[in-house]
Every structure is written in C-alpha cells, then in structure tokens.
Write an enzyme that holds these catalytic residues in place. Structure first.
Site, PDB file in Angstrom:
ATOM      1  N   LYS A 184       0.847  -1.185   0.000  1.00 13.04           N
ATOM      2  CA  LYS A 184       0.000   0.000   0.000  1.00 13.04           C
ATOM      3  C   LYS A 184       0.885   1.238   0.000  1.00 13.04           C
ATOM      4  CE  LYS A 184      -1.652   2.526   3.173  1.00 13.04           C
ATOM      5  NZ  LYS A 184      -1.598   3.886   2.528  1.00 13.04           N
ATOM      6  N   SER A 236       7.319   7.841   9.212  1.00 14.13           N
ATOM      7  CA  SER A 236       7.662   8.590  10.418  1.00 14.13           C
ATOM      8  C   SER A 236       7.768   7.672  11.629  1.00 14.13           C
ATOM      9  CB  SER A 236       6.604   9.661  10.695  1.00 14.13           C
ATOM     10  OG  SER A 236       5.388   9.056  11.114  1.00 14.13           O
ATOM     11  N   THR A 239       4.284   7.072  13.273  1.00 15.23           N
ATOM     12  CA  THR A 239       3.477   6.036  12.625  1.00 15.23           C
ATOM     13  C   THR A 239       4.104   4.669  12.804  1.00 15.23           C
ATOM     14  OG1 THR A 239       2.734   7.662  10.990  1.00 15.23           O
ATOM     15  CG2 THR A 239       2.385   5.345  10.459  1.00 15.23           C
ATOM     16  N   GLY A 240       5.432   4.616  12.804  1.00 12.46           N
ATOM     17  CA  GLY A 240       6.121   3.345  13.020  1.00 12.46           C
ATOM     18  C   GLY A 240       5.762   2.714  14.352  1.00 12.46           C
ATOM     19  N   GLU A 257      11.806   1.470   8.998  1.00 11.95           N
ATOM     20  CA  GLU A 257      12.812   2.479   8.639  1.00 11.95           C
ATOM     21  C   GLU A 257      12.140   3.825   8.843  1.00 11.95           C
ATOM     22  OE1 GLU A 257      14.507   5.319   7.138  1.00 11.95           O
ATOM     23  OE2 GLU A 257      14.102   4.509   5.136  1.00 11.95           O
TER      24      GLU A 257
END
Length: 485
Positions: A184, A236, A239-240, A257
């Site tokens: 996605k 980011s 979000t990670g 990453e």
C-alpha cells in the site's frame, strides 16, 4: 525454466489512467476514489481507487494462495522473473519518471530520473543475490545446518518522499526470498506504485505482488491481519510506533525504517570548498524530504564564518520551482500536511529570534507548496530547528569548538539513522564516527548505498535493516536442521 517465454512482450500501460489496483493478477477499480494532487500546481491530476475491506481481504488471500507455489520455485527461477520485471520496468521508465515528478514534485531531469533508474537497477541486482545454507557442524556423527525459509505474506507500506525507489526496494528482497506481497503506497503518491503493480501483473505469477491504495484505514487492515506474516514500513517514527503496536497482536515480524535528525560534523582545517556541492545536496536534495538528509550541520569555529558565506553563496544560485522545468533544482514540498508543519517550524525560528542567513519567508500566495532554501545561522542548540526533524529545505548551521561537546550534542536525540564526519585527518574522523550513535556513519562522503550494504536505524530511527545479506534475512525465518549420522 525459460521465464521469458511466458511473458508478453507487449505490455501496454496507460500512464494517463485509469489508475487501478492489482489483486490476484487482476486489475480492479473501486467505487470510492480519492484525489491526487500535483504539489507544484495544487491541481488534481488523478483519482486513485480507495480499497474496500473486502478488496484488502482479497489481496491478502491472493498473496497467501500464491506464496507456496512461488516459494517452491528455485532461487534461479525467481531471479529470472525479477530480471524480467526489471526489463519491463525499464521499458516504461520515461513514463514512470514523468509520473513521479507530477505526483511527487521532484525535478524530472535530476532526482526523479535518478530515483527510477536506481530502483530498476536495485530490482535487477537483488535478483542476483541468494541466501546460502550455512553448515555449522559437520562431523562423522552429526550435522548442523542453518537455512533461511520464507515468512509467507508480507505487507509493505511505503512513503511519499521516494515512492518508486522505496517501493521496489521492498519488492525485490521480499520476492527473491520466496515471499509474496501486498503493498500500500502513501495516499499522497499512489500513482507510480499502482502502475508498477500493473506492470508486474504482466510478468509475475498472479498473486505474487498485489498493490492496493487508500489511506490509514487500509494500512491498518493490512497491519492487523492474521494472514500477514511481516510488515515492512518506511515512514515517520510516530506512525512506526503504531505499526509496531498493531503488529503485536499476531507477533508479526517488522522492519521499520523511520525518521532521523542526522548530524554532519566538519572538523577543524577541513578543505570544505570542494565539499559544498555534496553537503548542499545531502541537506537539500528532494527539498530536504528524506530521512537521511543532513538535518544539523556542525561547523568548527575556525572555519565557520567563511564556510557560512560560501555555503550561502552556493545555495543562493539554486532554483526552487516546478519539477518539470529543466531549470529547477528543488521541487515543492509534496503535500499540504508537511507544508503546514514547515510553516509552523519557520514561524518558530522567527519567533525565537534565530538569525536567518538565507531564505526564511514562505510565500503562501503561490499555488504550489513551495518553500525557499533556508539556512539558519547558529541557532541555540535547544531550539526546535536543531532538536527536531523539519523534513524540508531548512538547515541549521551550528558553530562548535569542543570535540567532546559536539559529539555529545550530535548524540543528544531520540533518533539514530545516519550521520557524517568530514575532516583532513581520516583517522581522527573515523574515531569521531565510531562514537556517533547511528546505524550508518559516512566519513568524507555521504549517501553511499549499495545492494550489499545493510541500512537501518538505531534508537527511534527504526528496527531491523534493509539491504545486504542481513536485509534479505529480514524476509526469512532462520531454521536450524540437525541430523544424527
């Protein structure tokens, strides 16, 4: 296996649309779509499909069904498929480059071309790699062997700053190791990814690479799904953390990453003039929208004043504009969300009285998300522009005198992605580099990557690595065999 005999040489892809998803070898649309904008003009350039929960389920099911047969192929057979895929991408690279500039903003004649060509090269080269079994013990009585087996279905979530490169960066190692994928892309830059997914359906077996599009909801459905065995995420740190939390319910493997606040340190007596183009590109390339950009440039007091003048003079000649214009050096900020964050950062720099050596004022009347090249002259080390990751074309230059102090300040961050040290005494520079807390540290060079060079972050810059043998192993389970003779 003669893979090419099974591939149509007539791969027709319309880069003007329609934009469709790839699910189980089929190209499918969706009842709901979302707008995709050109960041240089603010205009809607396309509508991308918004996958339904049922379509995400179908994509994951297709990947799961295809995975055993794909894993059963030999490494050489999977390599042949990936090589053919690289050939097909190469045949369409000019269209992909134009589409990348249109939806992402980066200059077509420079960074967009480099990104697409490098991504295709990456697929071609990863196809040549192989994880060999390792014999740990071989005696007359006993054998111990370590092998690497596929994980199964991999979910990949890719960012908007390098959508083609970072997408294919995940596809190639995932597939060569015998996994299948559901990808996605970012909703800000879905078009190029949808198109390289479309090309894949003409080359790869059905279900091996599935590409869906949408926003946060679609990413969450993939991340939480019980039949997805790994998530490979680039984006980011905030979000990670959410991805990692969502993956915990099924104990998915994760490779993250994430963000960086990368320092660069210029040592005393550095002959910096030949380095200015490299330092500028490392800080401002892609308009500063990359995780490994120089975010803090520490310059020794003995050369600071002259370096500032020369660096500003060099930067002053660079042009910010539409990426389709061959005179443009830096394109726009990709999306309004990031543009808004930079407006806030610029306001903070101004409110705190930081000295601006170049730029500093964003013209909000322009139709595109244009932000000027901005250099901040020796701001306080506790200021936001030094402590945070701006992810835009603004760079603080920080004066230093004491080596212990600058090393401590370089490490004074939750991030640890990359760094660089520059100086005439190579051994001293390496000594400093050894003390920097980051996954990659360059000495007298920067942004050197390679198929066989592992890349990953320390601290809150990530988990796991990409590239190299270690990056391939991230897409596998380690399996130990022991045999009594």
């Amino acid at each position: 296996m003669n893979v090419k005999a099974n591939i149509s040489s007539d791969i027709k892809v319309d880069y003007n649309g329609p934009y469709v998803m790839s699910i189980g070898g089929r190209l499918v649309g969706a009842n709901q779509t979302f707008d995709v904008y050109n960041p240089a003009t603010g205009e809607v350039i396309a509508n991308a499909p918004e996958a339904t929960p049922e379509q995400v389920e179908e994509a994951i099911a297709a990947a799961k069904d295809a995975q055993p047969g794909w894993a059963a192929l030999s490494w050489e057979e999977r390599s042949a498929y990936l090589t053919a895929y690289a050939d097909a991408l190469d045949a369409h690279k000019e269209e992909i480059i134009t589409l990348l500039t249109t939806e992402q903003g980066k200059p077509r004649h420079s960074m967009a071309t480099v990104e697409v060509e490098y991504a295709i090269y990456w697929v071609r080269e990863v196809a040549k790699r192989k994880l060999e079994d390792e014999v740990i013990e071989d005696t007359p009585e006993h054998i111990v062997k370590v092998a690497h087996t596929p994980l199964g279905v991999v979910g990949a979530i890719t960012p908007w700053n390098f959508p083609i490169l970072l997408g294919l960066w995940k596809v190639a190692p995932c597939l060569i190791t015998g996994n299948t994928m559901v990808m996605k892309p970012s909703p800000y830059t879905p078009l190029g990814t949808l198109k390289f997914g479309e090309i894949a359906q003409k080359v790869l077996p059905a279900g091996v690479l599935n590409v869906i599009s949408g926003g946060n909801a679609q990413g969450a459905w993939i991340t939480e799904h019980k039949d997805v065995n790994k998530i490979s995420f680039t984006g980011s740190t905030a979000t990670g953390k959410k991805v990692m939390a969502a993956s915990s319910g099924t104990l998915k493997r994760v490779t993250l990453e994430l963000g960086g606040n990368d320092p660069a340190i210029l040592m005393p007596n550095t002959d910096y003039k030949p380095l200015i183009p490299s330092l500028f590109d490392a800080a401002f390339g892609n308009s500063g929208q990359w995780c490994i950009a120089i975010k803090r440039l520490y310059v020794h007091d003995s050369i600071y004043d002259q370096f500032l003048k020369d660096f500003v003079a060099y930067a002053s000649d660079k042009v910010v504009g539409d990426g389709m214009d061959p005179n443009t050096d830096l394109g726009p900020i990709q999306n309004k969300m990031q543009y808004g964050k930079l407006l806030d950062m610029f306001a903070d720099v101004k409110a705190n009285g930081c000295k601006i050596a170049l730029g500093g004022e964003i013209d909000v009347s322009l139709p595109g998300n244009f932000v000027p090249i901005t250099i901040v002259d020796n701001p306080p080390r506790d200021s936001r522009i030094v402590r945070e990751e701006p992810f835009g074309p603004i760079l603080p230059l920080v004066r230093w005198t004491d080596l212990e102090d600058v090393i401590a300040d370089a490490n004074n961050t939750d991030f640890g992605l990359a760094a660089s040290v520059w100086g005439p005494d190579r051994d001293k520079a390496i000594e400093v580099a050894n003390r920097i807390e980051a996954g990659t540290v360059w000495v007298n060079e920067i942004h050197i990557h390679g198929i066989d060079i592992p890349f990953g972050g320390h601290k809150q810059s990530g988990m796991g690595v990409e590239n190299g043998k270690e990056g391939l192993q991230e897409f596998t389970n380690t399996k130990t065999y022991m045999f009594k003779k």
